[in-house]
Design a protein around this motif. Structure first.
Motif, short mmCIF file in Angstrom:
data_model
loop_
_atom_site.label_atom_id
_atom_site.label_comp_id
_atom_site.label_asym_id
_atom_site.label_seq_id
_atom_site.Cartn_x
_atom_site.Cartn_y
_atom_site.Cartn_z
N TYR A 68 0.80 -1.23 0.00
CA TYR A 68 0.00 0.00 0.00
C TYR A 68 0.83 1.28 0.00
O TYR A 68 0.30 2.37 -0.15
N GLY A 69 2.12 1.20 0.24
CA GLY A 69 2.97 2.38 0.27
C GLY A 69 2.73 3.26 1.49
O GLY A 69 2.98 4.46 1.45
N LEU A 70 2.25 2.68 2.59
CA LEU A 70 1.95 3.44 3.81
C LEU A 70 2.99 3.11 4.88
O LEU A 70 3.53 2.00 4.91
N PRO A 71 3.28 4.06 5.78
CA PRO A 71 4.22 3.76 6.86
C PRO A 71 3.61 2.75 7.83
O PRO A 71 2.39 2.60 7.91
N TRP A 72 4.46 2.05 8.58
CA TRP A 72 4.02 1.01 9.51
C TRP A 72 3.01 1.52 10.54
O TRP A 72 2.16 0.80 11.01
N TYR A 73 3.10 2.79 10.89
CA TYR A 73 2.25 3.35 11.95
C TYR A 73 0.95 3.96 11.43
O TYR A 73 0.19 4.56 12.19
N TYR A 74 0.66 3.83 10.15
CA TYR A 74 -0.48 4.49 9.53
C TYR A 74 -1.80 4.19 10.27
O TYR A 74 -2.56 5.10 10.58
N ASN A 75 -2.07 2.93 10.56
CA ASN A 75 -3.34 2.57 11.22
C ASN A 75 -3.41 3.13 12.63
O ASN A 75 -4.48 3.54 13.09
N ILE A 76 -2.27 3.16 13.33
CA ILE A 76 -2.24 3.75 14.67
C ILE A 76 -2.56 5.24 14.58
O ILE A 76 -3.36 5.77 15.35
N LEU A 77 -1.94 5.92 13.64
CA LEU A 77 -2.18 7.35 13.44
C LEU A 77 -3.65 7.62 13.14
O LEU A 77 -4.26 8.53 13.73
N GLN A 78 -4.24 6.84 12.25
CA GLN A 78 -5.65 7.04 11.89
C GLN A 78 -6.56 6.81 13.10
O GLN A 78 -7.54 7.54 13.28
N TYR A 79 -6.22 5.84 13.92
CA TYR A 79 -7.04 5.58 15.10
C TYR A 79 -6.90 6.70 16.12
O TYR A 79 -7.89 7.20 16.67
N VAL A 80 -5.65 7.13 16.40
CA VAL A 80 -5.42 8.19 17.39
C VAL A 80 -6.06 9.50 16.91
O VAL A 80 -6.69 10.22 17.69
N LYS A 81 -5.95 9.79 15.62
CA LYS A 81 -6.44 11.05 15.08
C LYS A 81 -7.97 11.07 14.91
O LYS A 81 -8.63 12.04 15.28
N TYR A 82 -8.53 9.99 14.34
CA TYR A 82 -9.95 9.99 13.98
C TYR A 82 -10.78 8.90 14.66
O TYR A 82 -11.98 8.78 14.39
N ARG A 83 -10.13 8.04 15.45
CA ARG A 83 -10.80 6.85 16.01
C ARG A 83 -11.35 5.97 14.90
O ARG A 83 -12.41 5.38 15.01
#
Length: 120
Positions: A68-83
Motif C-alpha cells: 500500500y505504500g503506507l508507513p508502519w504506523y499508519y493505522n495507529i495514526l488514523q485511530y489516534v487522530k480519527y478513532r
C-alpha cells in the motif's frame, strides 16, 4: 541455587548479566515462556540467541508497507487522530489497534510514542 549449579553443567556455554528490575521485561517474558514448557532429559531445545543493539529495534523497522505504500504506523495514526479502523479490520484487529494506540500521543501532525514516565 543447587538446581542452577546442576543445570549449568548441561550447557555448552552460559553467561550471566545483571539486569536492573526496571529493565526486566524480557526476563519476565522468558520466564513465562519457560513455565509453559514441560520437558524431560531427552528433549533438545534450540538456543535462543539475543543481542544488544545500539539503537532501538523500532528504528530498524520503519519501512513503508510494500503493498500500500503506507508507513508502519499508519493505522495507529488514523485511530489516534480519527478513532477510525481500517475497513478490513476484524474485531480482534480493532482490539489490538486500540491496545497499540494507548502507547501513542498525537501532537499536531506528529505521532509520538509515550515514554515510560508519561501517564497512559
Amino acid at each position: 541455587m543447587d538446581l542452577v549449579m546442576n543445570l549449568i553443567k548441561e550447557f555448552e556455554e552460559i553467561s550471566f548479566t545483571y539486569l536492573p528490575r526496571e529493565e526486566s521485561q524480557m526476563a519476565d517474558a522468558l520466564a513465562t515462556l519457560a513455565a509453559m514448557f514441560k520437558i524431560d532429559d531427552q528433549f533438545q531445545m534450540m538456543p535462543i540467541r539475543m543481542s544488544i543493539r545500539e539503537m532501538s529495534v523500532h528504528c530498524c523497522n520503519i519501512e513503508k508497507d510494500e503493498e500500500y505504500g503506507l508507513p508502519w504506523y499508519y493505522n495507529i495514526l488514523q485511530y489516534v487522530k480519527y478513532r477510525a479502523y481500517p475497513a478490513e479490520a476484524t474485531e480482534n484487529d480493532k482490539r489490538t489497534l486500540r491496545r497499540l494506540a494507548i502507547e501513542y500521543v498525537l501532537d499536531g501532525n506528529i505521532l509520538y510514542k509515550k515514554g515510560k514516565d508519561q501517564e497512559k
